[in-house]
Design an enzyme around this catalytic site. Sequence first.
Site, PDB file in Angstrom:
ATOM      1  N   GLU A 104       1.054  -1.021  -0.091  1.00  0.00           N
ATOM      2  CA  GLU A 104      -0.254  -0.196  -0.576  1.00  0.00           C
ATOM      3  C   GLU A 104       0.479   1.411   0.000  1.00  0.00           C
ATOM      4  OE1 GLU A 104      -2.527  -3.245   1.981  1.00  0.00           O
ATOM      5  OE2 GLU A 104      -0.387  -2.652   1.846  1.00  0.00           O
ATOM      6  N   CYS A 129      -2.594  -4.182   6.949  1.00  0.00           N
ATOM      7  CA  CYS A 129      -2.373  -4.074   8.329  1.00  0.00           C
ATOM      8  C   CYS A 129      -2.753  -3.719   8.829  1.00  0.00           C
ATOM      9  CB  CYS A 129      -0.842  -4.839   8.861  1.00  0.00           C
ATOM     10  SG  CYS A 129       0.520  -3.541   7.681  1.00  0.00           S
ATOM     11  N   CYS A 132      -0.416  -0.449   7.632  1.00  0.00           N
ATOM     12  CA  CYS A 132      -1.149  -0.383   6.364  1.00  0.00           C
ATOM     13  C   CYS A 132      -2.204   1.258   6.448  1.00  0.00           C
ATOM     14  CB  CYS A 132      -1.046  -0.589   5.324  1.00  0.00           C
ATOM     15  SG  CYS A 132       0.628  -1.381   4.613  1.00  0.00           S
TER      16      CYS A 132
END
Length: 294
Positions: A104, A129, A132
Amino acid sequence: MHPRFAKPFDTLSAPLKAAVQPMLDSADFNARFTPEQVATLKAATGLDDRALRLALLPLAAACSVAPISKFYVGAIACGLSGSWYFGANMEFAGQGLFHSVHAEQSAISNAWLGGETGISEITVNYTPCGHCRQFMNELSTAKILKVSLPDDLSALQSFLPHSFGPADLDITDALMSPQDHAELELQSEDPLWQAALAAARQSYAPYSQGYAAVALQFADGRIFSGRYAENAAFNPSLPPMQMACAHAVLNGEDLATIRRAVLLENKNGQISQRDSAQSTLKALGSVKLEYQAV
């Protein structure tokens, strides 16, 4: 077509193959699709925006460099201009995991370096996660950003309830909003240092004022830069060396062919990127980091 795309390319549908191959074969392909190219792909396949991005994800994931985890993540960021930008995770063999770039982050920085001022939607092949999610919460478009997964489409805010962000630290700016740190000046005509200066002036560091950028020159003469992207939670901040490396790899470069690396940063900032950049560069070969604080 870059060899890394060969295997995922074979898994695409026939209409998508036929439409995307000329784009991938172009010497100008730079890990992004223009609005016109997106329209061409949609017309050829009959897919809507989200379905098309999901179909293209294997190509983005093919850009991943994951010698440690062997876990390949791809992302596609949709810029406010309508262009789409690839991103992929990157790891540095032998170095601490904190040096890693998440997919990302890679896609967002690709879009930012491409002139975008915000992201409307990001498509990822695995659930983002917490790192991110926090990184995306710094964006100028965080309140409207949508996250698209193979089995879900939701607003970023639903992934990050009770979020912490710039406003909690009385910062009204945001990542990807235009930056112009014209106070940074450098007396050099060297194209590599000029690239670093231009990038540093556009870096985002509202908490430390540690405006910084790295510029890398490769054996083929091409130059790629990365800007510092700071975060309210500090740890998800993306260093300029990592951004430069990720951007170069997305554009087909081999990091083993770096010939020069320069770091320029604000001498009045509260932090320095020097040690981190040197550590990352050490993992890539014997090139020494050239450094200036201005």
